[in-house]
Design a protein around this motif. Structure first.
Motif, short mmCIF file in Angstrom:
data_model
loop_
_atom_site.label_atom_id
_atom_site.label_comp_id
_atom_site.label_asym_id
_atom_site.label_seq_id
_atom_site.Cartn_x
_atom_site.Cartn_y
_atom_site.Cartn_z
N PHE A 78 0.90 -1.15 0.11
CA PHE A 78 0.31 0.27 -0.12
C PHE A 78 0.95 1.33 -0.08
CE2 PHE A 78 -2.06 3.16 2.35
CZ PHE A 78 -3.54 3.00 1.10
N VAL A 79 2.24 1.19 1.38
CA VAL A 79 2.48 2.34 0.96
C VAL A 79 3.54 3.10 -0.72
CG1 VAL A 79 4.60 3.33 1.72
CG2 VAL A 79 3.06 2.65 3.15
N LEU A 80 3.99 1.22 -0.77
CA LEU A 80 4.42 1.49 -2.58
C LEU A 80 3.87 1.96 -3.18
CD1 LEU A 80 6.68 -2.32 -2.51
CD2 LEU A 80 7.49 0.53 -1.58
N ILE A 81 2.96 1.98 -3.26
CA ILE A 81 1.56 2.47 -4.91
C ILE A 81 2.05 3.29 -4.42
CG2 ILE A 81 -0.22 2.47 -5.69
CD1 ILE A 81 -0.74 -1.13 -5.15
N ALA A 82 1.81 4.14 -2.83
CA ALA A 82 1.62 4.87 -2.76
C ALA A 82 2.60 6.17 -3.41
CB ALA A 82 1.25 5.46 -0.96
N VAL A 83 3.67 5.44 -3.53
CA VAL A 83 5.14 6.71 -3.86
C VAL A 83 4.80 5.99 -5.14
CG1 VAL A 83 7.44 6.66 -3.65
CG2 VAL A 83 5.87 5.44 -1.76
N LEU A 84 4.83 5.65 -5.66
CA LEU A 84 4.20 5.59 -7.13
C LEU A 84 3.45 6.36 -7.72
CD1 LEU A 84 4.77 1.26 -8.24
CD2 LEU A 84 6.12 3.11 -8.17
N TRP A 85 2.15 6.67 -7.17
CA TRP A 85 1.28 7.95 -7.11
C TRP A 85 2.09 9.32 -7.49
CZ3 TRP A 85 -2.32 7.96 -10.69
CH2 TRP A 85 -2.63 6.21 -10.76
N THR A 88 -1.16 -2.72 -8.63
CA THR A 88 -2.33 -2.79 -7.92
C THR A 88 -3.06 -3.82 -8.35
OG1 THR A 88 -2.56 -0.11 -7.86
CG2 THR A 88 -4.16 -1.21 -8.05
N PHE A 89 -2.66 -4.41 -10.07
CA PHE A 89 -2.99 -5.46 -10.57
C PHE A 89 -2.14 -6.68 -9.64
CE2 PHE A 89 -2.87 -8.74 -13.28
CZ PHE A 89 -3.79 -9.71 -13.52
N ALA A 90 -1.10 -6.97 -8.98
CA ALA A 90 -0.74 -7.71 -8.51
C ALA A 90 -0.56 -7.77 -7.12
CB ALA A 90 0.77 -8.08 -8.83
N ALA A 91 -0.94 -6.50 -6.65
CA ALA A 91 -0.82 -6.58 -5.23
C ALA A 91 -2.12 -6.27 -4.79
CB ALA A 91 0.26 -5.55 -4.53
N PHE A 92 -3.21 -6.00 -5.28
CA PHE A 92 -4.63 -5.58 -4.59
C PHE A 92 -5.30 -6.20 -5.94
CE2 PHE A 92 -1.91 -2.88 -2.07
CZ PHE A 92 -2.14 -3.25 -0.38
N SER A 122 -6.26 -7.71 -1.18
CA SER A 122 -4.82 -7.89 -1.20
C SER A 122 -3.90 -9.38 -2.28
CB SER A 122 -3.88 -7.61 -0.35
OG SER A 122 -3.85 -8.91 0.96
N SER A 123 -3.57 -9.74 -2.58
CA SER A 123 -3.01 -11.08 -2.93
C SER A 123 -2.16 -11.64 -2.29
CB SER A 123 -1.95 -10.77 -4.15
OG SER A 123 -2.10 -10.12 -5.05
N SER A 124 -2.27 -12.56 -2.27
CA SER A 124 -1.50 -14.02 -0.74
C SER A 124 -0.30 -13.64 -0.50
CB SER A 124 -1.48 -15.35 -1.83
OG SER A 124 -0.65 -15.66 -2.96
N PRO A 125 0.26 -14.29 -0.02
CA PRO A 125 1.40 -13.95 1.17
C PRO A 125 2.78 -13.72 -0.02
CG PRO A 125 0.07 -14.48 2.90
CD PRO A 125 -0.96 -14.47 1.52
N TYR A 126 2.53 -14.96 -0.49
CA TYR A 126 3.53 -15.71 -1.29
C TYR A 126 4.00 -14.54 -2.70
CZ TYR A 126 6.48 -18.47 -4.04
OH TYR A 126 7.35 -18.59 -5.18
N THR A 127 2.46 -14.34 -2.88
CA THR A 127 2.74 -13.64 -4.40
C THR A 127 3.51 -12.19 -3.42
OG1 THR A 127 0.75 -14.16 -5.20
CG2 THR A 127 1.09 -11.98 -6.42
N LEU A 128 2.44 -11.32 -2.95
CA LEU A 128 3.70 -10.50 -2.33
C LEU A 128 5.22 -10.61 -1.86
CD1 LEU A 128 1.10 -8.59 -0.09
CD2 LEU A 128 0.84 -7.84 -2.46
N LYS A 129 5.54 -11.53 -1.88
CA LYS A 129 6.47 -11.95 -0.99
C LYS A 129 7.48 -12.17 -2.00
CE LYS A 129 9.80 -14.84 1.00
NZ LYS A 129 10.14 -15.92 2.35
#
Length: 334
Positions: free
Chosen positions: A8-15, A67-71, A289-296
């Motif tokens: 969420f923080v990283l997506i905010a930084v990208l925006w 956003t598509f991958a993480a959420f 959100s996606s699964s923890p493994y995807t986010l990792k």
């Protein structure tokens, strides 16, 4: 902090990065009508962003992809509910890119004038619609128990969102005017500074109203700090451009954008899309959100690729750091 919070923080930084960089891009596009007095000056303005505008748009692609991958639930609801405004933005970005490339391909007056009109409108419309979109995301939209958007296009045109659109339009145009004064020489630089001063005052009035409304409706202590930073930075940017310190003004206008976007995300968290029908139906960083493994896996990839992208883009700006003026346009030199 959980990985979905990190993303969420990283997506905010990208925006933040997208609005900081594409913001002055859009501003320059709008200023081709408001600031430039002739075709040579339009070429000067366009050339200030010529080497970097396409690289700036990569931040949007990355934000959308992240956003598509993480959420995925957030992405699906956002792009289905905001389909029409996002489609308009996409069409504008496509036409805008074509206009930059094709404007000078033929010498006919009508050909170049039409593409210059396209640059203006395809810069102004996205600058307005991004504010409308984010205003609706923060305010909340009609999401039902199935996490689906059940409103219509007209629901998005509410007073709060429209004010947000006016803020992004004026703020980006002010940011672009400061950038123009930083990147040009001669009379156009002087006029850019004067226009930036006027635009800054208009932006300050609109932004203050929007930020206070946001804080009163959704804010907390953290968002209040971000709001104060945004307001102080905007006042500093106006003061700096008044005394001719373009570099400081550009940095401060960038901080204004960063702090304002950060405030919106702070008021949003832990939601990613609040439901105006029932708070329990809101999309959050947990249920979207996606699964923890995807986010990792995503975290490892981002950790490797992001520094490389930042270094390359920084190098691009360093290479094209010099000012330009009408004397650097080949046709005008004759």
């Amino acid at each position: 902090m959980e990985l979905h919070d990190v993303w969420f923080v990283l997506i905010a930084v990208l925006w933040i990065g997208y609005f900081f960089l594409e913001g002055f891009d859009f501003g320059i596009g709008v200023l081709t009508k408001l600031l430039a007095r002739n075709r040579v000056e339009k070429r000067v303005l366009i050339n200030t962003i010529g080497p970097v505008w396409d690289g700036n748009e990569v931040w949007l692609l990355t934000a959308g992809g992240a956003t598509f991958a993480a959420f995925p639930e957030w992405y699906a609801t956002l792009f289905s509910g905001f389909y029409l405004p996002l489609l308009i933005i996409l069409i504008c970005l496509i036409v805008r890119g074509v206009a930059f490339e094709y404007r000078a391909k033929r010498p006919e007056e009508r050909w170049q004038t039409n593409w210059e009109h396209a640059i203006f409108w395809t810069s102004l419309i996205p600058a307005l619609l991004w504010g409308v979109a984010f205003g609706n995301i923060v305010r909340g939209v009609k999401i039902d128990a199935h996490k689906e958007y059940v409103g219509n296009f007209w629901d998005l045109l509410n007073p709060y969102a429209i004010l947000g659109g006016l803020v992004t339009l004026t703020l980006f145009t002010f940011h672009g005017a400061v950038f123009a004064s930083l990147k040009t020489v001669g009379d156009i630089r002087v006029r850019a500074r004067k226009m930036a001063l006027g635009l800054g005052l208009v932006t300050a009035v609109l932004a203050l109203g929007f930020l206070i409304w946001t804080q009163a409706d959704k804010g907390d202590g953290k968002s209040l700090i971000a709001m104060i930073v945004a307001v102080v930075a905007l006042v500093g940017a106006i003061a700096a451009i008044k005394i001719g310190r373009e570099g400081w003004s550009f940095a401060l206008s960038g901080i204004t954008i960063a702090a304002a976007v950060a405030m919106l995300f702070l008021t949003l968290f832990p939601n990613v899309m609040p439901s105006s029908l029932n708070e329990e139906w809101s999309l959050t960083v947990t249920n979207a959100s996606s699964s923890p493994y995807t986010l990792k896996i995503m975290t490892w990839c981002a950790g490797v690729a992001t520094p490389v992208v930042l270094l390359y883009q920084s190098w691009t700006y360093w290479v094209f750091r010099k000012r330009i003026g009408t004397q650097h346009i080949a046709d005008a030199a004759h």
